[in-house]
Design an enzyme around this catalytic site. Structure first.
Site, PDB file in Angstrom:
ATOM      1  CB  THR A  59      -0.950  -0.009   1.208  1.00 25.04           C
ATOM      2  OG1 THR A  59      -1.831  -1.142   1.073  1.00 25.04           O
ATOM      3  CG2 THR A  59      -1.782   1.263   1.287  1.00 25.04           C
ATOM      4  CD  GLU A 111      -2.317   5.257  -1.550  1.00 27.26           C
ATOM      5  OE1 GLU A 111      -2.305   6.351  -2.153  1.00 27.26           O
ATOM      6  OE2 GLU A 111      -3.250   4.441  -1.646  1.00 27.26           O
TER       7      GLU A 111
HETATM    8 ZN   LIG Z   1      -4.178   4.663  -5.701  1.00 27.75          ZN
END
Ligand SMILES: [Zn+2]
Length: 299
Positions: free
Chosen positions: A202, A206
């Site tokens: 993640t 990001e």
């Molecule tokens: Zn995204």
């Protein structure tokens, strides 16, 4: 469970509260396009980027261990240097497109006032869940103020509402809220992270947005073949892929190789996203040159 990223939602919110973002983005986009035509950028890679991790918790057990934070930094250093072991999973058809950002991430060793630090702040908060409204980025709203966002990459780790895994602020937005927010259960490798989002990807995804990458399927809010991620070497793709697709997964007449679903900027599970493309790397480097010029130093 499908990946859910709030960066686009935050972008439109940010345009409302910080209208300069649109203009700053337009300038960065034209400089990025010009640099793609001209070739070499002036900045040197690899670069080392100081990171501040702000842990926000309601109960002591919810606080992050140093080990969990370090596991996330390890993942970033693997993924942003194409040293991740699962890079071998890239299908032969896409192997020639693998890009190496050459970015090294290190927990900050001095804070904005010049004091020694381990790069981690720890704050007990009464806020049980945060949304995409940046409340975690200010002590006045139950969060922690950013460290100088021109010099540090700020990562806020907290409980995000619903199925939201994280969101980033695109370059050109309000300096007070610049950085990336990630939910506790998708931060770091293993530990409190929960499968299928327990391999630290993640943050990799990001931080891609933080360096101005779009989702690989494009920018339209409704999936379509007529939009683009402004990157030439990623095949045109209809919408997000979820879970663990098998190669080839075709859409938008992109046979025989189909979507580059194993790219970090798709929505697949952590163990399925394994690469950036060369043109994505070029876009990130242009962002470092033109919009995040004070971030990091040559390694
Ligand atoms: Zn995204």
């Amino acid at each position: 469970m499908s990946r859910s990223c709030g960066s686009v939602q935050n972008y439109f919110r940010q345009v409302d509260v910080f209208p300069e973002l649109r203009r700053n983005q337009a300038i960065l986009e034209s400089l990025t396009a010009a640099s793609a035509r001209q070739g070499a950028l002036e900045r040197e890679f690899p670069r080392r980027i100081p990171v501040a991790v702000h842990s926000l918790f309601t109960t002591a057990e919810d606080d992050l261990t140093d080990a969990q934070v370090n596991s996330q930094i390890d993942v970033l250093n693997e993924d942003y240097n194409a040293k991740n072991a699962d890079l071998a999973n890239v299908p032969a058809a896409f192997q020639g497109l693998i890009g190496t950002p050459g970015l090294e991430f290190a927990l900050a060793t001095t804070d904005p006032k010049g004091k020694k630090t381990n790069g981690i702040t720890r704050t007990r908060t009464r806020v049980k869940e945060f949304g995409v409204n940046d409340a975690m980025k200010s002590s006045a709203t139950g969060g922690h103020d950013a460290w100088d966002t021109t010099r540090y990459l700020n990562l806020w780790v907290c409980r995000l509402s619903g199925s939201l895994l994280g969101y980033a602020q695109f370059p050109g937005g309000d300096p007070a809220t610049d950085g990336v927010a990630i939910t506790r259960s998708a931060f770091g490798r293993h530990g409190s992270a929960v499968a299928p989002f327990d391999l630290g990807r993640t943050a990799t995804h990001e931080i891609g947005h933080y360096f101005n990458l779009s989702h690989i399927w494009g920018e339209a809010r409704v999936p379509t073949c007529s939009d683009s991620d402004s990157v030439d070497d990623t095949p045109n793709q209809w919408g997000p892929n979820n879970g663990k697709p098998t190669f080839p997964h075709e859409s938008c007449h992109n046979s025989p190789n189909g979507d580059m679903f194993m790219n970090y900027m798709d929505y697949v599970d952590d163990d399925t996203m394994v690469m950036f493309s060369e043109q994505q790397v070029r876009r990130m480097h242009a962002t470092l040159e033109f919009s995040r010029a004070d971030l990091g130093s040559p390694r």
